[in-house]
Write a protein that holds these residues in place. Structure first.
Motif, PDB file in Angstrom:
ATOM      1  N   SER A  24       0.800  -1.237   0.000  1.00 45.56           N
ATOM      2  CA  SER A  24       0.000   0.000   0.000  1.00 45.56           C
ATOM      3  C   SER A  24       0.826   1.277   0.000  1.00 45.56           C
ATOM      4  N   ASP A  25       2.020   1.254   0.643  1.00 39.24           N
ATOM      5  CA  ASP A  25       2.786   2.499   0.833  1.00 39.24           C
ATOM      6  C   ASP A  25       4.136   2.531   0.126  1.00 39.24           C
ATOM      7  N   GLY A  26       4.583   1.392  -0.419  1.00 42.21           N
ATOM      8  CA  GLY A  26       5.847   1.395  -1.145  1.00 42.21           C
ATOM      9  C   GLY A  26       7.044   1.007  -0.301  1.00 42.21           C
ATOM     10  N   ASP A  27       8.202   0.911  -0.968  1.00 39.65           N
ATOM     11  CA  ASP A  27       9.407   0.377  -0.328  1.00 39.65           C
ATOM     12  C   ASP A  27      10.029   1.320   0.695  1.00 39.65           C
ATOM     13  N   ASP A  28      10.016   2.621   0.431  1.00 39.94           N
ATOM     14  CA  ASP A  28      10.682   3.556   1.343  1.00 39.94           C
ATOM     15  C   ASP A  28      10.035   3.556   2.719  1.00 39.94           C
ATOM     16  N   VAL A  29       8.723   3.617   2.749  1.00 38.53           N
ATOM     17  CA  VAL A  29       8.003   3.578   4.030  1.00 38.53           C
ATOM     18  C   VAL A  29       8.240   2.238   4.721  1.00 38.53           C
ATOM     19  N   THR A  30       8.286   1.182   3.939  1.00 40.11           N
ATOM     20  CA  THR A  30       8.512  -0.157   4.500  1.00 40.11           C
ATOM     21  C   THR A  30       9.889  -0.253   5.147  1.00 40.11           C
ATOM     22  N   ARG A  31      10.899   0.345   4.537  1.00 38.45           N
ATOM     23  CA  ARG A  31      12.257   0.287   5.102  1.00 38.45           C
ATOM     24  C   ARG A  31      12.335   1.055   6.428  1.00 38.45           C
ATOM     25  N   THR A  32      11.601   2.139   6.539  1.00 38.43           N
ATOM     26  CA  THR A  32      11.558   2.859   7.809  1.00 38.43           C
ATOM     27  C   THR A  32      10.943   1.993   8.902  1.00 38.43           C
ATOM     28  N   LEU A  33       9.894   1.258   8.546  1.00 37.08           N
ATOM     29  CA  LEU A  33       9.263   0.323   9.491  1.00 37.08           C
ATOM     30  C   LEU A  33      10.263  -0.752   9.916  1.00 37.08           C
ATOM     31  N   ILE A  34      11.036  -1.277   8.975  1.00 40.54           N
ATOM     32  CA  ILE A  34      12.018  -2.321   9.283  1.00 40.54           C
ATOM     33  C   ILE A  34      13.037  -1.817  10.292  1.00 40.54           C
ATOM     34  N   THR A  61       9.085 -11.345   2.120  1.00 40.61           N
ATOM     35  CA  THR A  61       8.206 -10.291   1.607  1.00 40.61           C
ATOM     36  C   THR A  61       8.704  -9.781   0.260  1.00 40.61           C
ATOM     37  N   TRP A  62      10.021  -9.765   0.081  1.00 40.97           N
ATOM     38  CA  TRP A  62      10.626  -9.373  -1.201  1.00 40.97           C
ATOM     39  C   TRP A  62      10.742 -10.566  -2.155  1.00 40.97           C
ATOM     40  N   ARG A  63      10.058 -11.681  -1.817  1.00 41.92           N
ATOM     41  CA  ARG A  63      10.031 -12.885  -2.640  1.00 41.92           C
ATOM     42  C   ARG A  63      11.412 -13.529  -2.793  1.00 41.92           C
ATOM     43  N   ARG A  64      12.257 -13.374  -1.783  1.00 45.57           N
ATOM     44  CA  ARG A  64      13.553 -14.054  -1.763  1.00 45.57           C
ATOM     45  C   ARG A  64      13.432 -15.212  -0.772  1.00 45.57           C
ATOM     46  N   PHE A  65      12.977 -16.366  -1.266  1.00 43.94           N
ATOM     47  CA  PHE A  65      12.651 -17.488  -0.379  1.00 43.94           C
ATOM     48  C   PHE A  65      13.828 -18.426  -0.114  1.00 43.94           C
ATOM     49  N   ALA A  66      14.806 -18.451  -1.003  1.00 50.33           N
ATOM     50  CA  ALA A  66      15.839 -19.487  -0.932  1.00 50.33           C
ATOM     51  C   ALA A  66      16.729 -19.358   0.300  1.00 50.33           C
ATOM     52  N   LEU A  67      17.281 -18.162   0.557  1.00 47.28           N
ATOM     53  CA  LEU A  67      18.230 -18.010   1.656  1.00 47.28           C
ATOM     54  C   LEU A  67      17.609 -18.328   3.017  1.00 47.28           C
ATOM     55  N   PRO A  68      16.427 -17.789   3.354  1.00 47.21           N
ATOM     56  CA  PRO A  68      15.850 -18.162   4.654  1.00 47.21           C
ATOM     57  C   PRO A  68      15.649 -19.665   4.801  1.00 47.21           C
TER      58      PRO A  68
END
Length: 518
Positions: free
Chosen positions: A74-84, A149-156
């Motif tokens: 809903s809010d995009g990557d920049d807002v999401t990184r601040t949450l992280i 969330t970024w669809r990078r499933f392999a490493l985890p």
């Protein structure tokens, strides 16, 4: 996003993790057997794992990942990184305090889990060595939530391999050194756990940096205050409250069962552990993989108000549970002795230990469908940011499980504990399914009756073949011929897989339907 491809990626890496985990457990069984020493280690290792499920992939992930996926949609990557950044800062300080308290209070914590242990003091020492593991693994869970969330499933999915390799290496290299210096060699396992935790955390850094999401953890009081005041942190904490209660209920059940097992004689805790390791193989390959893929996908569907896509993803997951979890359950029930004997019947792991572990494995097998089904159905509530419903169900199931313990444990001993857990999981899954149907979040797609009618005969035929192979071959007598026994096991399992999918093919089940796109 191809859901089957994503789930297959997670499953393949999880398979590697489980294979290395089985090698690790084989070495533990061979070097230390199933007795007072291994009971002490299993209790000590279970304590940080319990807290990992509270702070890590349990309550925290259940609350954090849907909010993270929804914020990104809903809010995009920049807002999401601040949450992280804000969430990582608060989590880091909470973990630091928890680790300090845990190391100081280890004697009380171990007593709560295993007052009946013969090696209680040894368990306290190993708990203190391993308690900081919770800090590493909770931060790894934060990383996994971001990468998924970024669809990078392999490493985890690949990360747990490092823990297994560290423990294997410690047993080979460190245990002899400890023995030469008059120390208990089993302490090498504790060192391996901590080395594995550090390595798992370290490999997250390049992956997070590659997507621009390496958290900036605030170390000063002002930075902590800013993070605490972030509205996203309070949303996560609000969702964590019910989720924490839900996970705590599950862990309370584990605590009670471990405490009961510690009073059933030396080895009981270990018998349950080795059976649990085999049960976790299909649970991780299927249940965890589906849960990892479904939570971000369902959260995005909810943010987009796509009710039809939401229900379709749940339906896809449940069909895979029936298709793949049911044959695993059948194998655990009718082929338990060959599995346990081939994997663990070496060195100090006696025939009696095999028999005791087989009983526990069959108890878990009775509820495997429910154990895996919960991992598909619970995300249906988590993605709605509804934590309360699964918690209420979990509390009721806890009561049911302990009532079943009163019935089964005097009759079956430690195997009764496993049976209670299995049947409790079936009740949990059925209740969650009913709740999703009643709320209208899940509407079964057409064709379920025909699908089940085709899957059941395939399982009956496969189960009959496994039963004959279990009865006709002397699996315990082949201890002196481990290669021959392993070859027979591999041959029987390959034949079972071929017969199962062959019957499905002949009955008209189109496996390509599962390679659907969301």
């Amino acid at each position: 996003m191809n859901l089957l491809k994503a789930a297959s990626t997670v499953s393949l890496w999880t398979l590697m993790s489980r294979v290395t985990g089985l090698v690790r457990d084989q070495l533990i069984a061979s070097q230390f057997g199933a007795g007072a020493l291994t009971d002490a280690f299993q209790v000590a290792f279970r304590i940080p794992n319990l807290l990992r499920r509270l702070f890590g992939e349990g309550a925290f992930s259940a609350a954090f990942v849907p909010i993270l996926a929804g914020t990104r949609a809903s809010d995009g990557d920049d807002v999401t990184r601040t949450l992280i950044d804000a969430v990582a800062t608060v989590l880091f300080w909470a973990l630091l305090i928890t680790c300090v308290v845990g190391v100081v209070g280890a004697p009380f914590v171990v007593w709560m889990f295993g007052a009946g242990l013969e090696k209680l003091d040894l368990a306290v020492v190993m708990t203190r060595w391993m308690f900081p593991y919770i800090g590493c693994m909770s931060l790894v869970a934060l990383s996994a939530g971001i990468l998924n969330t970024w669809r990078r499933f392999a490493l985890p999915a690949a990360t747990p391999v490092l823990l297994n390799l560290s423990m294997i290496g410690s047993m080979w290299l460190l245990a002899p050194v400890l023995q030469r210096h008059g120390m208990e060699p089993i302490h090498a396992l504790s060192a391996g756990v901590m080395i594995g935790g550090v390595l798992q955390l370290a490999i997250q850094i390049p992956a997070l940096r590659a997507i621009g999401c390496l958290p900036h953890i605030g170390l000063g009081p002002s930075a902590w205050r800013r993070a605490w005041q972030h509205p996203g942190v309070h949303r996560v904490l609000q969702q964590m409250g019910p989720a924490l209660l839900g996970v705590s209920v599950a862990q309370l059940s584990l605590l009670i069962n471990t405490q009961i097992a510690s009073h059933l004689g030396a080895g009981a805790v270990s018998y349950l552990f080795f059976a649990d390791r085999l049960m976790e193989f299909p649970t991780a390959l299927l249940g965890v993989a589906l849960s990892v893929v479904l939570i971000p996908g369902l959260s995005a569907k909810r943010a987009q108000n796509d009710d039809e896509g939401y229900s379709a993803q749940l339906d896809w997951g449940l069909r895979l549970v029936v298709l793949l979890a049911l044959p695993f359950a059948v194998a655990m029930l009718v082929f338990a002795q060959p599995l346990v004997a081939t994997l663990f019947h070496y060195g100090k792991f006696s025939e009696n230990a095999v028999t005791m572990t087989v009983g526990a494995l069959r108890g878990y097998g009775c509820g495997l469908m429910g154990i895996i089904g919960v991992k598909v159905l619970a995300p249906g509530f988590f993605a709605q940011q509804d934590m309360r419903t699964p918690v209420r169900i979990a509390i009721a199931v806890l009561v049911c499980t302990q009532l079943m313990n009163l019935l089964f444990v005097p009759w079956l001993g430690h195997a009764g504990l496993a049976l209670s857990i299995g049947l409790g999981a079936m009740v949990n899954a059925a209740w969650l399914l009913w709740g999703l149907r009643r709320q209208g979040h899940y509407r079964p797609a057409p064709g379920w009756l025909g699908f089940v009618a085709r899957v059941l005969p395939a399982n009956v035929l496969m189960g009959a073949g496994l039963y004959l192979a279990s009865a006709e071959l002397d699996w315990l007598g082949m201890q002196a011929q481990p290669g021959w026994r392993a070859g027979w096991l591999a041959g029987v399992m390959v034949a079972a897989v071929v017969s199962y999918f062959g019957v499905l093919k002949l009955s008209g089940v189109d496996l390509r339907q599962f390679a659907r796109r969301a």
